[in-house]
Design a protein around this motif. Structure first.
Motif, PDB file in Angstrom:
ATOM      1  N   ARG A   1       0.814  -1.219   0.000  1.00  0.00           N
ATOM      2  CA  ARG A   1       0.000   0.000   0.000  1.00  0.00           C
ATOM      3  C   ARG A   1       0.849   1.272   0.000  1.00  0.00           C
ATOM      4  O   ARG A   1       0.325   2.361  -0.226  1.00  0.00           O
ATOM      5  CB  ARG A   1      -0.958  -0.016   1.198  1.00  0.00           C
ATOM      6  CG  ARG A   1      -2.060  -1.068   1.069  1.00  0.00           C
ATOM      7  CD  ARG A   1      -3.076  -0.952   2.184  1.00  0.00           C
ATOM      8  NE  ARG A   1      -2.537  -1.369   3.463  1.00  0.00           N
ATOM      9  CZ  ARG A   1      -2.613  -2.610   3.955  1.00  0.00           C
ATOM     10  NH1 ARG A   1      -3.187  -3.568   3.229  1.00  0.00           N
ATOM     11  NH2 ARG A   1      -2.116  -2.902   5.139  1.00  0.00           N
ATOM     12  N   LEU A   2       2.131   1.141   0.279  1.00  0.00           N
ATOM     13  CA  LEU A   2       3.088   2.232   0.135  1.00  0.00           C
ATOM     14  C   LEU A   2       4.264   1.725  -0.698  1.00  0.00           C
ATOM     15  O   LEU A   2       4.791   0.638  -0.438  1.00  0.00           O
ATOM     16  CB  LEU A   2       3.603   2.714   1.500  1.00  0.00           C
ATOM     17  CG  LEU A   2       2.675   3.561   2.362  1.00  0.00           C
ATOM     18  CD1 LEU A   2       3.328   3.829   3.720  1.00  0.00           C
ATOM     19  CD2 LEU A   2       2.330   4.878   1.677  1.00  0.00           C
ATOM     20  N   ASP A   3       4.652   2.514  -1.688  1.00  0.00           N
ATOM     21  CA  ASP A   3       5.748   2.144  -2.581  1.00  0.00           C
ATOM     22  C   ASP A   3       6.986   2.946  -2.202  1.00  0.00           C
ATOM     23  O   ASP A   3       7.016   4.167  -2.361  1.00  0.00           O
ATOM     24  CB  ASP A   3       5.344   2.437  -4.030  1.00  0.00           C
ATOM     25  CG  ASP A   3       6.441   2.128  -5.037  1.00  0.00           C
ATOM     26  OD1 ASP A   3       7.512   1.656  -4.627  1.00  0.00           O
ATOM     27  OD2 ASP A   3       6.220   2.367  -6.237  1.00  0.00           O
ATOM     28  N   PRO A   4       8.046   2.282  -1.706  1.00  0.00           N
ATOM     29  CA  PRO A   4       9.245   3.021  -1.292  1.00  0.00           C
ATOM     30  C   PRO A   4      10.076   3.544  -2.458  1.00  0.00           C
ATOM     31  O   PRO A   4      10.953   4.384  -2.260  1.00  0.00           O
ATOM     32  CB  PRO A   4      10.032   1.990  -0.482  1.00  0.00           C
ATOM     33  CG  PRO A   4       9.621   0.675  -1.054  1.00  0.00           C
ATOM     34  CD  PRO A   4       8.172   0.844  -1.430  1.00  0.00           C
ATOM     35  N   GLY A   5       9.834   3.048  -3.659  1.00  0.00           N
ATOM     36  CA  GLY A   5      10.564   3.545  -4.830  1.00  0.00           C
ATOM     37  C   GLY A   5      12.039   3.195  -4.811  1.00  0.00           C
ATOM     38  O   GLY A   5      12.888   4.065  -5.003  1.00  0.00           O
ATOM     39  N   ILE A   6      12.356   1.915  -4.599  1.00  0.00           N
ATOM     40  CA  ILE A   6      13.756   1.489  -4.591  1.00  0.00           C
ATOM     41  C   ILE A   6      14.296   1.513  -6.020  1.00  0.00           C
ATOM     42  O   ILE A   6      13.763   0.870  -6.910  1.00  0.00           O
ATOM     43  CB  ILE A   6      13.896   0.085  -3.982  1.00  0.00           C
ATOM     44  CG1 ILE A   6      13.442   0.098  -2.520  1.00  0.00           C
ATOM     45  CG2 ILE A   6      15.339  -0.409  -4.092  1.00  0.00           C
ATOM     46  CD1 ILE A   6      13.346  -1.272  -1.883  1.00  0.00           C
ATOM     47  N   ARG A   7      15.360   2.283  -6.221  1.00  0.00           N
ATOM     48  CA  ARG A   7      15.932   2.444  -7.561  1.00  0.00           C
ATOM     49  C   ARG A   7      17.328   1.824  -7.687  1.00  0.00           C
ATOM     50  O   ARG A   7      17.870   1.730  -8.782  1.00  0.00           O
ATOM     51  CB  ARG A   7      16.023   3.939  -7.908  1.00  0.00           C
ATOM     52  CG  ARG A   7      14.670   4.631  -7.979  1.00  0.00           C
ATOM     53  CD  ARG A   7      13.853   4.097  -9.148  1.00  0.00           C
ATOM     54  NE  ARG A   7      12.543   4.742  -9.232  1.00  0.00           N
ATOM     55  CZ  ARG A   7      11.409   4.193  -8.859  1.00  0.00           C
ATOM     56  NH1 ARG A   7      11.407   2.962  -8.332  1.00  0.00           N
ATOM     57  NH2 ARG A   7      10.261   4.840  -8.976  1.00  0.00           N
ATOM     58  N   TRP A   8      17.902   1.426  -6.570  1.00  0.00           N
ATOM     59  CA  TRP A   8      19.189   0.727  -6.568  1.00  0.00           C
ATOM     60  C   TRP A   8      19.171  -0.248  -5.411  1.00  0.00           C
ATOM     61  O   TRP A   8      18.775   0.101  -4.293  1.00  0.00           O
ATOM     62  CB  TRP A   8      20.353   1.706  -6.400  1.00  0.00           C
ATOM     63  CG  TRP A   8      21.719   1.099  -6.633  1.00  0.00           C
ATOM     64  CD1 TRP A   8      22.482   1.207  -7.755  1.00  0.00           C
ATOM     65  CD2 TRP A   8      22.477   0.286  -5.711  1.00  0.00           C
ATOM     66  NE1 TRP A   8      23.663   0.505  -7.594  1.00  0.00           N
ATOM     67  CE2 TRP A   8      23.678  -0.064  -6.352  1.00  0.00           C
ATOM     68  CE3 TRP A   8      22.257  -0.178  -4.417  1.00  0.00           C
ATOM     69  CZ2 TRP A   8      24.661  -0.859  -5.746  1.00  0.00           C
ATOM     70  CZ3 TRP A   8      23.206  -0.982  -3.802  1.00  0.00           C
ATOM     71  CH2 TRP A   8      24.391  -1.300  -4.469  1.00  0.00           C
TER      72      TRP A   8
ATOM     73  N   ARG B   1      21.639  10.806  -9.390  1.00  0.00           N
ATOM     74  CA  ARG B   1      21.142   9.892 -10.419  1.00  0.00           C
ATOM     75  C   ARG B   1      20.062   8.960  -9.877  1.00  0.00           C
ATOM     76  O   ARG B   1      19.545   8.128 -10.611  1.00  0.00           O
ATOM     77  CB  ARG B   1      22.298   9.063 -10.988  1.00  0.00           C
ATOM     78  CG  ARG B   1      23.382   9.897 -11.652  1.00  0.00           C
ATOM     79  CD  ARG B   1      24.362   9.040 -12.441  1.00  0.00           C
ATOM     80  NE  ARG B   1      25.040   8.051 -11.634  1.00  0.00           N
ATOM     81  CZ  ARG B   1      26.140   8.291 -10.909  1.00  0.00           C
ATOM     82  NH1 ARG B   1      26.654   9.511 -10.887  1.00  0.00           N
ATOM     83  NH2 ARG B   1      26.715   7.338 -10.216  1.00  0.00           N
ATOM     84  N   LEU B   2      19.736   9.095  -8.610  1.00  0.00           N
ATOM     85  CA  LEU B   2      18.699   8.275  -7.987  1.00  0.00           C
ATOM     86  C   LEU B   2      17.452   9.114  -7.738  1.00  0.00           C
ATOM     87  O   LEU B   2      17.531  10.168  -7.124  1.00  0.00           O
ATOM     88  CB  LEU B   2      19.185   7.720  -6.659  1.00  0.00           C
ATOM     89  CG  LEU B   2      20.053   6.477  -6.686  1.00  0.00           C
ATOM     90  CD1 LEU B   2      20.501   6.130  -5.269  1.00  0.00           C
ATOM     91  CD2 LEU B   2      19.334   5.287  -7.297  1.00  0.00           C
ATOM     92  N   HIS B   3      16.314   8.646  -8.214  1.00  0.00           N
ATOM     93  CA  HIS B   3      15.039   9.295  -7.908  1.00  0.00           C
ATOM     94  C   HIS B   3      14.233   8.275  -7.102  1.00  0.00           C
ATOM     95  O   HIS B   3      13.332   7.617  -7.607  1.00  0.00           O
ATOM     96  CB  HIS B   3      14.317   9.707  -9.189  1.00  0.00           C
ATOM     97  CG  HIS B   3      15.026  10.779  -9.950  1.00  0.00           C
ATOM     98  ND1 HIS B   3      14.903  12.110  -9.641  1.00  0.00           N
ATOM     99  CD2 HIS B   3      15.903  10.704 -10.973  1.00  0.00           C
ATOM    100  CE1 HIS B   3      15.649  12.825 -10.463  1.00  0.00           C
ATOM    101  NE2 HIS B   3      16.273  11.996 -11.282  1.00  0.00           N
ATOM    102  N   GLY B   4      14.597   8.161  -5.829  1.00  0.00           N
ATOM    103  CA  GLY B   4      13.997   7.155  -4.963  1.00  0.00           C
ATOM    104  C   GLY B   4      15.034   6.711  -3.955  1.00  0.00           C
ATOM    105  O   GLY B   4      15.878   7.493  -3.523  1.00  0.00           O
ATOM    106  N   LYS B   5      14.999   5.441  -3.565  1.00  0.00           N
ATOM    107  CA  LYS B   5      15.866   4.944  -2.510  1.00  0.00           C
ATOM    108  C   LYS B   5      16.877   3.918  -3.029  1.00  0.00           C
ATOM    109  O   LYS B   5      16.639   3.213  -4.008  1.00  0.00           O
ATOM    110  CB  LYS B   5      15.023   4.274  -1.416  1.00  0.00           C
ATOM    111  CG  LYS B   5      14.063   5.206  -0.718  1.00  0.00           C
ATOM    112  CD  LYS B   5      14.738   6.286   0.091  1.00  0.00           C
ATOM    113  CE  LYS B   5      15.391   5.726   1.331  1.00  0.00           C
ATOM    114  NZ  LYS B   5      16.004   6.804   2.174  1.00  0.00           N
ATOM    115  N   ALA B   6      18.005   3.854  -2.323  1.00  0.00           N
ATOM    116  CA  ALA B   6      19.013   2.821  -2.554  1.00  0.00           C
ATOM    117  C   ALA B   6      19.064   1.940  -1.317  1.00  0.00           C
ATOM    118  O   ALA B   6      19.004   2.430  -0.188  1.00  0.00           O
ATOM    119  CB  ALA B   6      20.376   3.445  -2.823  1.00  0.00           C
TER     120      ALA B   6
END
Length: 310
Positions: free
Chosen positions: A275-282, A300-305
């Motif tokens: 229900r929540l998207d953390p947006g892991i990009r790496w 270069r990250l738009h979200g979380k690593a």
């Protein structure tokens, strides 16, 4: 144990080293860390020459309790938890009960490791703004860690969310998270907003403040632009009926007595349930921390690593 510690002789100002195991205080649980998420502020702080070599950094971590707190506070041994504090980029972490929350047994610990700083900051700032049903709420830096959580939580609270992201390629993603409007600059927003959660500072803070309607509030959460916010006099005059507007600051640890355990558990359960998207990009092994750090510092990250420990 192994840990990632400050080392100013390297490009990333960090090295994987051997260091002493933490010794928990009576009110602390000993947690075996399985995943950590990166925050811009902690990585930037590691590069500060004033930070001594050997300092173990890391605010966010998730893992398993291997030794319950001696005073009986907090979860039992074997409980999967998400934790907040310092020195999280290590195989073991000592954490007081107020700074950890139990997570579902089937939760992805990498995903819930993104919750502490970003999720708690978004949740607590939005609570400060009061009831959001029917309000227009602007979120600057909307594609970052705090911003993504803020967009989703504000939308779920019934707000009309105005998302600001410098990268136009993030528009579809932000719309899927609940944003009603997406702009690259607050100056492009035509209709006034009731409240602003600002992660950027500098010129964006000034332009975002200019969009506030009468009695509106801007909360400054982050300053990723690292630029000064310079207000032209006319913005502060309150003419046109838009007066009594406020700027407030926010610091997650502003009240050391705050018990975050319930909020950490709730946010983690929402992430685990999708229900929540953390947006892991790496995402990768902590032995590749340099790659993740450079991507974060280089914007270069738009979200979380997320670094996986093991």
């Amino acid at each position: 144990m192994r840990a990632i510690a400050v080392d100013h002789s390297t490009t990333a100002h960090l090295s994987l080293v051997e260091t002493a195991d933490p010794i928990p205080a009576p009110g602390e649980a000993l947690v075996r860390v399985e995943a950590v998420s990166l925050n811009y502020g902690e990585v930037k702080g590691a590069a500060d020459p004033k930070t001594p070599d050997g300092t173990v950094i890391g605010w966010d971590a998730a893992g398993v309790v291997v030794e319950a707190a001696a005073d009986g506070s907090g979860p039992a041994e074997g409980t999967r938890v998400v934790t907040l504090g310092e020195a999280g980029w290590a195989e073991l972490r000592a954490v007081p009960a107020a700074l950890l929350g139990a997570v579902p047994e089937d939760a992805d610990l990498g995903a819930v490791s993104t919750v502490p700083v970003a999720g708690l900051s978004a949740l607590h700032v939005l609570r400060r703004l009061g009831p959001l049903l029917g309000s227009r709420v602007m979120v600057t830096g909307a594609s970052g860690g705090v911003g993504r959580y803020a967009v989703q939580l504000a939308a779920r609270a019934g707000a009309e969310v105005v998302a600001i992201s410098r990268n136009p390629a993030q528009a579809d993603d932000l719309r899927s998270l609940g944003a009603h409007e997406i702009h690259t600059d607050p100056a492009a927003v035509a209709r006034p907003v009731h409240a602003v959660l600002d992660n950027v500072g500098g010129r964006q803070l000034v332009d975002a403040f200019a969009t506030l309607q009468a009695h509106g509030t801007l909360v400054s959460v982050g300053r990723s632009s690292e630029a000064d916010a310079v207000f032209p006099p006319e913005i502060l005059q309150g003419d046109g009926g838009r007066h009594d507007r406020a700027i407030r600051t926010f610091f997650l640890f502003g009240n050391p007595a705050t018990d975050f355990s319930t909020d950490l558990a709730w946010l983690s359960a929402e992430v685990a349930a999708g229900r929540l998207d953390p947006g892991i990009r790496w995402r990768g092994s902590w032995t590749h921390y340099d790659e993740a750090v450079q991507a974060l510092i280089g914007r270069r990250l738009h979200g979380k690593a997320v670094l996986e420990i093991g």
